[in-house]
Design a protein around this motif. Sequence first.
Motif, PDB file in Angstrom:
ATOM      1  N   GLN A  10       0.832  -1.210   0.000  1.00 41.32           N
ATOM      2  CA  GLN A  10       0.000   0.000   0.000  1.00 41.32           C
ATOM      3  C   GLN A  10       0.861   1.253   0.000  1.00 41.32           C
ATOM      4  O   GLN A  10       0.556   2.235  -0.693  1.00 41.32           O
ATOM      5  N   GLN A  13       2.170   1.777  -3.447  1.00 42.97           N
ATOM      6  CA  GLN A  13       1.132   2.343  -4.304  1.00 42.97           C
ATOM      7  C   GLN A  13       0.957   3.837  -4.023  1.00 42.97           C
ATOM      8  O   GLN A  13       0.830   4.645  -4.953  1.00 42.97           O
ATOM      9  N   THR A  14       0.966   4.215  -2.771  1.00 44.62           N
ATOM     10  CA  THR A  14       0.857   5.628  -2.393  1.00 44.62           C
ATOM     11  C   THR A  14       2.028   6.423  -2.945  1.00 44.62           C
ATOM     12  O   THR A  14       1.854   7.535  -3.461  1.00 44.62           O
ATOM     13  N   SER A  16       3.792   5.725  -5.578  1.00 45.85           N
ATOM     14  CA  SER A  16       3.617   5.830  -7.035  1.00 45.85           C
ATOM     15  C   SER A  16       2.623   6.941  -7.375  1.00 45.85           C
ATOM     16  O   SER A  16       2.833   7.714  -8.321  1.00 45.85           O
ATOM     17  N   GLN A  17       1.555   7.033  -6.597  1.00 47.42           N
ATOM     18  CA  GLN A  17       0.571   8.098  -6.809  1.00 47.42           C
ATOM     19  C   GLN A  17       1.189   9.468  -6.517  1.00 47.42           C
ATOM     20  O   GLN A  17       0.940  10.439  -7.240  1.00 47.42           O
ATOM     21  N   LEU A  18       2.000   9.539  -5.492  1.00 45.63           N
ATOM     22  CA  LEU A  18       2.695  10.784  -5.152  1.00 45.63           C
ATOM     23  C   LEU A  18       3.620  11.211  -6.287  1.00 45.63           C
ATOM     24  O   LEU A  18       3.695  12.392  -6.633  1.00 45.63           O
ATOM     25  N   SER A  19       4.286  10.256  -6.890  1.00 45.48           N
ATOM     26  CA  SER A  19       5.151  10.547  -8.026  1.00 45.48           C
ATOM     27  C   SER A  19       4.349  11.100  -9.205  1.00 45.48           C
ATOM     28  O   SER A  19       4.785  12.052  -9.862  1.00 45.48           O
ATOM     29  N   GLU A  20       3.183  10.535  -9.451  1.00 47.15           N
ATOM     30  CA  GLU A  20       2.320  11.036 -10.522  1.00 47.15           C
ATOM     31  C   GLU A  20       1.850  12.450 -10.233  1.00 47.15           C
ATOM     32  O   GLU A  20       1.806  13.299 -11.138  1.00 47.15           O
ATOM     33  N   ILE A  21       1.513  12.729  -8.995  1.00 55.00           N
ATOM     34  CA  ILE A  21       1.101  14.078  -8.606  1.00 55.00           C
ATOM     35  C   ILE A  21       2.248  15.063  -8.820  1.00 55.00           C
ATOM     36  O   ILE A  21       2.046  16.165  -9.342  1.00 55.00           O
ATOM     37  N   SER A  24       2.661  15.826 -12.435  1.00 52.95           N
ATOM     38  CA  SER A  24       1.576  16.699 -12.869  1.00 52.95           C
ATOM     39  C   SER A  24       1.831  18.145 -12.441  1.00 52.95           C
ATOM     40  O   SER A  24       1.614  19.082 -13.222  1.00 52.95           O
TER      41      SER A  24
END
Length: 81
Positions: A10, A13-14, A16-21, A24
């Motif tokens: 988890q 996954q968090t 990875s999402q932080l990297s996408e943010i 962006s």
Amino acid sequence: MSLAKQYLEQLHQTASQLSEIANSMDLDAKHLIQENSQTHGKFEDQNIANDTLFAILCSINLKNLAENMITYCEQRLSDMQ
């Protein structure tokens, strides 16, 4: 599956999402630079320049944090196998 392994997955996954943010944020800041008028290489609105620089610096820090988190999680998950 162990609780520790679930937690690390988890967290991965968090991260990875932080990297996408962060990516962006960086793209948005660069887009803002391109959209706003400049005179002699300076923004006409200094607030936009400050906001853009702040967003870029934050995105760099977030990317570094996400990379460290991902590396840590991957290493720990690898050790569990």
